[in-house]
Motif scaffolding. Structure first.
Motif, mmCIF file in Angstrom:
data_model
loop_
_atom_site.group_PDB
_atom_site.id
_atom_site.type_symbol
_atom_site.label_atom_id
_atom_site.label_comp_id
_atom_site.label_asym_id
_atom_site.label_seq_id
_atom_site.Cartn_x
_atom_site.Cartn_y
_atom_site.Cartn_z
ATOM 1 N N GLY A 63 0.850 -1.302 -0.222
ATOM 2 C CA GLY A 63 0.069 0.282 0.155
ATOM 3 C C GLY A 63 0.739 1.094 -0.166
ATOM 4 O O GLY A 63 2.533 1.475 -0.168
ATOM 5 N N VAL A 64 -0.017 2.449 0.126
ATOM 6 C CA VAL A 64 0.638 3.551 -0.163
ATOM 7 C C VAL A 64 1.343 4.313 0.777
ATOM 8 O O VAL A 64 2.341 4.587 1.279
ATOM 9 N N GLU A 65 0.195 3.787 2.042
ATOM 10 C CA GLU A 65 1.222 4.778 3.816
ATOM 11 C C GLU A 65 0.536 4.688 4.634
ATOM 12 O O GLU A 65 0.610 5.032 5.662
ATOM 13 N N ASP A 66 -1.083 4.357 4.869
ATOM 14 C CA ASP A 66 -1.211 3.570 6.044
ATOM 15 C C ASP A 66 -0.940 2.913 6.523
ATOM 16 O O ASP A 66 -1.070 1.529 5.403
ATOM 17 N N ASN A 67 -0.547 2.681 8.100
ATOM 18 C CA ASN A 67 -0.284 1.058 8.355
ATOM 19 C C ASN A 67 -1.338 0.103 8.560
ATOM 20 O O ASN A 67 -2.989 0.619 8.578
ATOM 21 N N ILE A 68 -1.396 -1.434 8.656
ATOM 22 C CA ILE A 68 -2.326 -2.121 8.976
ATOM 23 C C ILE A 68 -1.760 -3.212 10.086
ATOM 24 O O ILE A 68 -0.671 -3.293 10.258
ATOM 25 N N ALA A 69 -2.806 -3.097 11.231
ATOM 26 C CA ALA A 69 -2.667 -3.491 12.264
ATOM 27 C C ALA A 69 -3.546 -5.066 12.147
ATOM 28 O O ALA A 69 -5.489 -4.781 12.166
ATOM 29 N N LEU A 70 -3.240 -6.021 11.525
ATOM 30 C CA LEU A 70 -3.246 -7.500 11.185
ATOM 31 C C LEU A 70 -4.180 -7.702 12.516
ATOM 32 O O LEU A 70 -3.805 -8.523 13.151
ATOM 33 N N ALA A 71 -5.581 -8.609 12.614
ATOM 34 C CA ALA A 71 -5.860 -9.200 13.411
ATOM 35 C C ALA A 71 -7.469 -10.576 12.886
ATOM 36 O O ALA A 71 -7.721 -9.638 12.118
ATOM 37 N N LEU A 72 -7.232 -11.202 13.332
ATOM 38 C CA LEU A 72 -8.378 -13.156 12.974
ATOM 39 C C LEU A 72 -9.833 -13.142 13.483
ATOM 40 O O LEU A 72 -8.868 -12.742 14.663
ATOM 41 N N ASP A 73 -10.585 -12.598 13.266
ATOM 42 C CA ASP A 73 -10.980 -13.165 13.906
ATOM 43 C C ASP A 73 -11.434 -14.547 14.777
ATOM 44 O O ASP A 73 -11.523 -15.763 14.090
ATOM 45 N N GLY A 74 -11.269 -15.070 16.087
ATOM 46 C CA GLY A 74 -11.435 -16.275 16.501
ATOM 47 C C GLY A 74 -9.685 -16.996 16.314
ATOM 48 O O GLY A 74 -9.982 -18.318 16.652
ATOM 49 N N HIS A 75 -8.932 -16.488 15.987
ATOM 50 C CA HIS A 75 -7.539 -17.346 15.693
ATOM 51 C C HIS A 75 -6.589 -16.241 15.956
ATOM 52 O O HIS A 75 -6.350 -15.711 15.637
ATOM 53 N N GLN A 76 -5.996 -16.807 16.000
ATOM 54 C CA GLN A 76 -4.130 -16.533 16.301
ATOM 55 C C GLN A 76 -3.489 -16.787 15.082
ATOM 56 O O GLN A 76 -3.756 -16.992 14.435
ATOM 57 N N LEU A 77 -2.699 -15.127 14.957
ATOM 58 C CA LEU A 77 -1.779 -15.524 13.570
ATOM 59 C C LEU A 77 -0.440 -16.080 14.303
ATOM 60 O O LEU A 77 0.459 -15.051 15.590
ATOM 61 N N HIS A 78 -0.151 -16.925 13.754
ATOM 62 C CA HIS A 78 1.652 -17.687 14.684
ATOM 63 C C HIS A 78 2.610 -17.218 13.111
ATOM 64 O O HIS A 78 3.018 -17.800 12.059
ATOM 65 N N GLU A 79 2.826 -15.264 13.766
ATOM 66 C CA GLU A 79 4.366 -15.832 12.851
ATOM 67 C C GLU A 79 5.264 -16.343 12.601
ATOM 68 O O GLU A 79 6.309 -17.147 14.531
ATOM 69 N N ILE A 80 6.497 -16.461 11.949
ATOM 70 C CA ILE A 80 7.166 -17.222 11.144
ATOM 71 C C ILE A 80 8.003 -16.428 10.634
ATOM 72 O O ILE A 80 9.353 -16.741 10.618
ATOM 73 N N ALA A 81 7.622 -15.303 10.088
ATOM 74 C CA ALA A 81 8.831 -14.323 9.406
ATOM 75 C C ALA A 81 8.268 -13.439 9.469
ATOM 76 O O ALA A 81 7.611 -12.488 8.871
ATOM 77 N N ALA A 82 9.508 -12.133 9.473
ATOM 78 C CA ALA A 82 9.234 -11.085 8.759
ATOM 79 C C ALA A 82 10.079 -10.332 7.930
ATOM 80 O O ALA A 82 11.743 -10.566 8.041
ATOM 81 N N ASP A 83 9.823 -9.837 6.816
ATOM 82 C CA ASP A 83 10.455 -9.200 5.804
ATOM 83 C C ASP A 83 10.916 -9.912 4.695
ATOM 84 O O ASP A 83 11.917 -9.836 4.425
ATOM 85 N N GLY A 84 10.378 -11.710 4.811
ATOM 86 C CA GLY A 84 10.507 -12.603 3.912
ATOM 87 C C GLY A 84 12.038 -13.233 4.905
ATOM 88 O O GLY A 84 13.011 -13.984 4.495
ATOM 89 N N LEU A 85 12.242 -13.119 6.230
ATOM 90 C CA LEU A 85 13.244 -13.459 7.588
ATOM 91 C C LEU A 85 12.879 -14.923 8.282
ATOM 92 O O LEU A 85 12.266 -13.823 8.603
ATOM 93 N N ALA A 86 13.472 -15.864 8.265
ATOM 94 C CA ALA A 86 12.548 -16.587 9.295
ATOM 95 C C ALA A 86 13.255 -15.764 10.534
ATOM 96 O O ALA A 86 13.560 -15.390 10.950
ATOM 97 N N LEU A 87 12.255 -16.295 11.423
ATOM 98 C CA LEU A 87 12.744 -14.929 12.901
ATOM 99 C C LEU A 87 12.762 -16.491 13.837
ATOM 100 O O LEU A 87 13.387 -16.727 14.648
ATOM 101 N N GLY A 88 12.936 -17.324 13.145
ATOM 102 C CA GLY A 88 13.718 -18.708 14.831
ATOM 103 C C GLY A 88 12.581 -19.016 15.358
ATOM 104 O O GLY A 88 13.080 -19.509 16.447
#
Ligand SMILES: [Cu+2]
Length: 363
Positions: A63-88
């Motif tokens: 997108g152009v400029e607005d930040n996005i705060a992501l969340a899904l109803d009833g489910h956690q988002l299990h993040e495993i990588a940021a900017d294409g780099l695995a978090l470990g």
């Protein structure tokens, strides 16, 4: 079974109440139309997943400029990588509702990428499908509704799109929605990987940068939006060296508007350095650098469900707004690439108006 992968290219498309935008300049003052988020070009698409299934969702904030705060109803988002780099590790961002006090959504600034695993909730006995919504916590609900109403008008003119479904959804509950997630079909019992299982997935060259490695000159960057201090009344501007009356707004990096002829910032191949980056506190500028990622700290939810500081590798980081300028300290190692590239604010308008610099890595 390997997790199915889905790519979500998020864009913020501006259009007016008639669903068109013939003149881009008209969109700028009319902020209410800047927050329409599309996923792969579609407004509120339906994402399908089986009960118990694990899918890998790869978000790209294009997108152009607005930040996005992501969340899904009833489910956690299990993040495993940021900017294409695995978090470990696995970072479990909270479900949209009910949100735990003090725990925030997964923040995506322009230019950010984030890979998350989603494990679909089971269906209740007798249920054949259940609907959830992927939301943007930054999106004002009223604007979301206006945007949706405009989108429906566009959709109604296209026979292939089932506008009735969307209207029914928007009628009462779904505000701040990015996508509809439909859990349906036969159950699949798939397990999420544990933090231990992810530990060795970090790229081998992204080991923490030790203090004694910081042999290259310390770098300092300051992003200022709307700086006017160097303009003279006749329009002759020592920053951008133009003599036009248009020279009023500057988006600068270290008090200079980008000019191709400016000498690049020099870095030494094979060495590492500390960078101190400051925003103006007015805009949330996402600092982005090409080629080598950097080590940075952020607040993220830990196992105890509370927010904690944690280190990660990224190539884009938001310099927060909110009044006072806030320093962000990063460390970067200049690995095998020798040559030139750029660093810039990832709000594309700011970059276009000068918030960018050349960078060169040499021996
Ligand atoms: Cu900016």
């Amino acid at each position: 079974m390997a997790a199915e992968q889905k790519v979500f290219v998020l864009q913020q498309i501006r259009f007016g109440p008639d669903g068109k935008l013939e003149d881009f300049d008209k969109a700028i003052p009319d902020r209410q139309w800047s927050r329409n988020i599309t996923v792969n070009g579609v407004f509120v698409p339906t994402i399908r997943i089986h009960p118990g299934e694990v899918q890998r969702w790869r978000f790209v904030h294009a997108g152009v400029e607005d930040n996005i705060a992501l969340a899904l109803d009833g489910h956690q988002l299990h993040e495993i990588a940021a900017d294409g780099l695995a978090l470990g590790r696995r970072v479990d961002w909270p479900a949209a509702e009910p949100s735990q006090e003090g725990v925030r959504e997964l923040l995506l600034g322009p230019g950010y990428r984030s890979d998350v695993l989603v494990k679909a909730a089971p269906l209740a006995p007798g249920e054949t499908s259940k609907e959830y919504f992927l939301r943007d916590g930054m999106l004002p609900a009223a604007l979301s509704l206006q945007a949706a109403t405009a989108a429906i008008r566009v959709a109604q003119s296209r026979a292939a799109f089932n506008a009735g479904d969307l209207i029914a959804d928007i009628g009462n509950k779904p505000q701040r929605i990015i996508a509809r997630v439909l859990v349906e079909g036969a159950a699949r019992e798939m397990a999420l990987p544990s933090g231990e299982e992810l530990r060795d997935r970090i790229p081998s060259d992204l080991v923490p940068i030790r203090d004694e490695e910081l042999t290259d000159v310390e770098q300092s960057v300051r992003f200022d939006g709307m700086s006017r201090r160097s303009c003279t009344p006749d329009g002759n501007c020592p920053i951008c060296q133009t003599e036009t009356s248009d020279c009023k707004l500057h988006f600068t990096s270290n008090e200079r508007v980008f000019m191709p002829e400016h000498a690049p910032r020099m870095l030494k191949l094979g060495q590492a350095s500390k960078w101190t980056i400051t925003g103006d506190g007015i805009f949330p500028h996402p600092f982005h650098i090409h080629v080598n990622p950097f080590e940075v700290e952020r607040d993220e939810p830990a196992q105890d469900g509370k927010m904690h500081r944690a280190k990660l590798w990224k190539d884009t980081i938001i310099l927060p707004a909110g009044g006072q300028p806030k320093l962000i300290v990063i460390r970067s190692r200049y690995m095998d690439y020798e040559g030139e590239f750029v660093m810039h604010c990832h709000i594309l308008g700011h970059e276009d108006m000068g918030m960018m610099e050349r960078v060169k890595i040499a021996k």
